[in-house]
Design an enzyme around this catalytic site. Structure first.
Site, short mmCIF file in Angstrom:
data_model
loop_
_atom_site.label_atom_id
_atom_site.label_comp_id
_atom_site.label_asym_id
_atom_site.label_seq_id
_atom_site.Cartn_x
_atom_site.Cartn_y
_atom_site.Cartn_z
N TYR A 21 0.80 -1.31 0.08
CA TYR A 21 -0.03 -0.16 -0.11
C TYR A 21 1.02 1.37 -0.02
CZ TYR A 21 -3.46 3.40 2.13
OH TYR A 21 -4.20 4.47 2.30
N LYS B 32 0.65 4.25 -2.71
CA LYS B 32 0.66 5.81 -2.39
C LYS B 32 1.69 6.40 -2.76
CE LYS B 32 -3.69 5.29 -1.16
NZ LYS B 32 -4.66 5.70 -1.62
#
Length: 262
Positions: free
Chosen positions: A153, A157
């Site tokens: 993740y 991002k």
């Protein structure tokens, strides 16, 4: 009676598309942009999550499907609602450490959080360039700025930050701005299952935050609203933490180490 004064953010009548509109942050964003007078369209995988939201258009599709994204943009354009503002809010993760990340986890998180954002942004930005401008706001995370777990993740991002900067630099001459909001821990229903298992978890979470609280969905929505608005006309390629001070420094270190030594 005198006419109502224009909203100070200058978004009245602007067409806005918000992805992940049915989630906790998405709902706050819909309310914020609608409150500023914008014409808001929402996108989510499940149309039912958007049923009661004040949306001009409800689009149900999967961001990992490039064709579905392009078709949704074409549908909005055909309805006279081509986005002048795009808010890339949709995202997904589970609490993982690096030892739990295998190929399946990595590919899923990159596909949803990074590639999916590209799929919807590309056709929107191309249309914005033809019309002479627009604004894109990506909702990333403090995980893009430092490591707080969730390696896949975090990588996705961080990719959004790089992608936003690329748009800002290469499309600025077309009148397009791109910025990033990086929330810290946000109190949404996504925390409910963890709270049910460990009622004390919030006490541990907020001990890391100088403001002494978790960020609210409205905090994230308000920062996004500003970056999307003409009030931020000179702001592009910026990364704005909305994190209660988490990335400013290590509060736990100050309390546990520095103050203890006195």
């Amino acid at each position: 009676m005198p006419d109502n004064p224009p909203h100070p953010l200058g978004l009245a009548g602007r067409h806005v598309l918000i992805t992940g509109a049915g989630g906790g942050i998405g709902r706050a964003m819909v309310a914020a942009f609608a409150g500023a007078g914008a014409m808001v369209s929402g996108a989510d995988r499940d149309a039912a999550t958007m049923a009661e939201l004040p949306l001009a258009h409800r689009l149900a599709f999967d961001l990992t499907d490039a064709k579905a994204c392009a078709d949704a943009c074409a549908d909005l354009a055909g309805a006279g609602a081509a986005p002048e503002v795009l808010v890339n809010n949709a995202g997904f993760t589970r609490a993982e450490t690096i030892g739990q990340v295998d190929e399946t986890v990595w590919e899923r998180e990159i596909a949803i959080n990074l590639t999916g954002a590209f799929h919807i942004t590309r056709p929107v930005v191309e249309a914005m360039a033809k019309r002479g401008g627009g604004a894109v706001v990506f909702v990333a995370s403090v995980n893009a700025l430092g490591h707080y777990g969730n390696p896949a993740y975090s990588a996705a991002k961080a990719g959004l930050v790089a992608y936003a900067k690329a748009i800002a630099v290469e499309m600025g001459e077309k009148g397009i701005r791109a910025n990033v909001v990086c929330p810290g821990s946000v109190r949404t229903p996504a925390w409910d299952h963890r709270l049910a298992k460990d009622p004390a978890i919030f006490e541990d979470v907020v001990s890391h935050y100088p403001l002494g609280r978790m960020v609210s969905p409205e905090d994230v929505a308000n920062a996004t609203l500003f970056l999307a608005s003409p009030l931020a006309a000179g702001v592009t390629g910026a990364v704005l933490p909305v994190d209660g001070g988490l990335t400013a420094g290590n509060l736990r270190f100050v309390r546990d180490i520095i103050e203890r030594r006195k």
